[in-house]
Design a protein around this motif. Structure first.
Motif, PDB file in Angstrom:
ATOM      1  N   LEU A 151       0.974  -0.983   0.066  1.00 58.42           N
ATOM      2  CA  LEU A 151      -0.041   0.148   0.110  1.00 58.42           C
ATOM      3  C   LEU A 151       1.049   1.182   0.019  1.00 58.42           C
ATOM      4  CD1 LEU A 151      -3.037   0.772   0.103  1.00 58.42           C
ATOM      5  CD2 LEU A 151      -2.715   0.699   2.440  1.00 58.42           C
ATOM      6  N   LEU A 152       0.869   2.083  -1.139  1.00 60.33           N
ATOM      7  CA  LEU A 152       1.659   3.196  -0.966  1.00 60.33           C
ATOM      8  C   LEU A 152       0.902   4.539  -0.777  1.00 60.33           C
ATOM      9  CD1 LEU A 152       4.472   3.505  -2.147  1.00 60.33           C
ATOM     10  CD2 LEU A 152       3.600   3.976  -4.361  1.00 60.33           C
ATOM     11  N   TYR A 153      -0.353   4.732  -1.042  1.00 66.07           N
ATOM     12  CA  TYR A 153      -1.190   5.984  -0.843  1.00 66.07           C
ATOM     13  C   TYR A 153      -2.660   5.664  -0.681  1.00 66.07           C
ATOM     14  CZ  TYR A 153      -2.837  10.675  -1.391  1.00 66.07           C
ATOM     15  OH  TYR A 153      -3.675  11.897  -1.617  1.00 66.07           O
ATOM     16  N   THR A 154      -3.379   6.283   0.159  1.00 67.49           N
ATOM     17  CA  THR A 154      -4.665   6.068   0.314  1.00 67.49           C
ATOM     18  C   THR A 154      -5.197   7.685   0.537  1.00 67.49           C
ATOM     19  OG1 THR A 154      -4.564   5.912   3.021  1.00 67.49           O
ATOM     20  CG2 THR A 154      -4.777   4.178   1.462  1.00 67.49           C
ATOM     21  N   GLU A 155      -6.463   7.743   0.210  1.00 69.34           N
ATOM     22  CA  GLU A 155      -7.079   9.152   0.235  1.00 69.34           C
ATOM     23  C   GLU A 155      -8.780   8.888   0.529  1.00 69.34           C
ATOM     24  OE1 GLU A 155      -7.766  13.085  -2.626  1.00 69.34           O
ATOM     25  OE2 GLU A 155      -5.876  11.998  -2.870  1.00 69.34           O
ATOM     26  N   LYS A 156      -8.994   9.597   1.335  1.00 71.94           N
ATOM     27  CA  LYS A 156     -10.536   9.468   1.815  1.00 71.94           C
ATOM     28  C   LYS A 156     -11.410  10.376   1.172  1.00 71.94           C
ATOM     29  CE  LYS A 156     -10.294   7.565   6.396  1.00 71.94           C
ATOM     30  NZ  LYS A 156     -11.030   7.529   7.538  1.00 71.94           N
ATOM     31  N   ALA A 157     -12.719   9.993   0.545  1.00 73.25           N
ATOM     32  CA  ALA A 157     -13.573  10.941  -0.221  1.00 73.25           C
ATOM     33  C   ALA A 157     -14.735  10.761   0.337  1.00 73.25           C
ATOM     34  CB  ALA A 157     -13.740  10.346  -1.609  1.00 73.25           C
ATOM     35  N   GLY A 158     -15.518  12.015   0.274  1.00 75.14           N
ATOM     36  CA  GLY A 158     -16.779  12.339   1.031  1.00 75.14           C
ATOM     37  C   GLY A 158     -17.742  11.230   0.627  1.00 75.14           C
ATOM     38  N   SER A 159     -17.734  10.509  -0.510  1.00 77.66           N
ATOM     39  CA  SER A 159     -18.647  10.037  -1.126  1.00 77.66           C
ATOM     40  C   SER A 159     -18.168   8.978  -2.174  1.00 77.66           C
ATOM     41  CB  SER A 159     -19.989  10.712  -1.635  1.00 77.66           C
ATOM     42  OG  SER A 159     -19.424  11.517  -2.926  1.00 77.66           O
ATOM     43  N   ILE A 160     -19.169   7.956  -2.550  1.00 78.43           N
ATOM     44  CA  ILE A 160     -18.830   6.970  -3.469  1.00 78.43           C
ATOM     45  C   ILE A 160     -18.593   7.741  -4.791  1.00 78.43           C
ATOM     46  CG2 ILE A 160     -19.957   5.152  -4.876  1.00 78.43           C
ATOM     47  CD1 ILE A 160     -18.318   3.759  -3.046  1.00 78.43           C
ATOM     48  N   GLY A 161     -19.317   8.347  -5.045  1.00 77.31           N
ATOM     49  CA  GLY A 161     -19.520   9.509  -6.253  1.00 77.31           C
ATOM     50  C   GLY A 161     -17.872  10.169  -6.258  1.00 77.31           C
ATOM     51  N   ALA A 162     -17.505  10.872  -5.259  1.00 78.99           N
ATOM     52  CA  ALA A 162     -16.247  11.626  -5.271  1.00 78.99           C
ATOM     53  C   ALA A 162     -15.018  10.693  -5.109  1.00 78.99           C
ATOM     54  CB  ALA A 162     -16.230  12.362  -3.807  1.00 78.99           C
ATOM     55  N   ALA A 163     -15.341   9.603  -4.735  1.00 79.53           N
ATOM     56  CA  ALA A 163     -14.165   8.604  -4.732  1.00 79.53           C
ATOM     57  C   ALA A 163     -14.010   8.010  -6.131  1.00 79.53           C
ATOM     58  CB  ALA A 163     -14.457   7.360  -4.027  1.00 79.53           C
ATOM     59  N   ARG A 164     -15.080   7.746  -6.926  1.00 82.84           N
ATOM     60  CA  ARG A 164     -14.792   7.341  -8.250  1.00 82.84           C
ATOM     61  C   ARG A 164     -14.370   8.321  -9.197  1.00 82.84           C
ATOM     62  NH1 ARG A 164     -17.761   2.552  -9.132  1.00 82.84           N
ATOM     63  NH2 ARG A 164     -19.501   2.462  -7.494  1.00 82.84           N
TER      64      ARG A 164
END
Length: 75
Positions: free
Chosen positions: A41-54
């Motif tokens: 695992l090199l990098y993770t980032e949280k998104a506010g919603s599934i749409g934002a994550a996509r």
């Protein structure tokens, strides 16, 4: 984002549980990533919603997104 320890390539994906998904990649449960085991695992980032994550996933798969990731990681 994960990185192959064997070949150095990066794989950008989407998951609610990155650590569990990493285990699946290292067990060969994904067709593409199974040929490049082991992964870290090199990098993770949280998104506010599934749409934002996509949207983030799609962006990070582009050349400009990859450049941004390299800058964030100091590479």
């Amino acid at each position: 984002m994960i990185e192959s320890e064997a070949s150095g390539i990066w794989y950008v994906g989407l998951s609610q549980n990155p650590e569990e998904r990493l285990l699946q990649h290292n067990k060969g449960k994904s067709k593409f990533t199974s040929g490049h085991i082991p992964w870290k695992l090199l990098y993770t980032e949280k998104a506010g919603s599934i749409g934002a994550a996509r949207k983030l996933e799609k962006y990070y798969k582009t050349s400009s997104g990859k450049r941004k990731l390299k800058k964030k990681l100091g590479r």
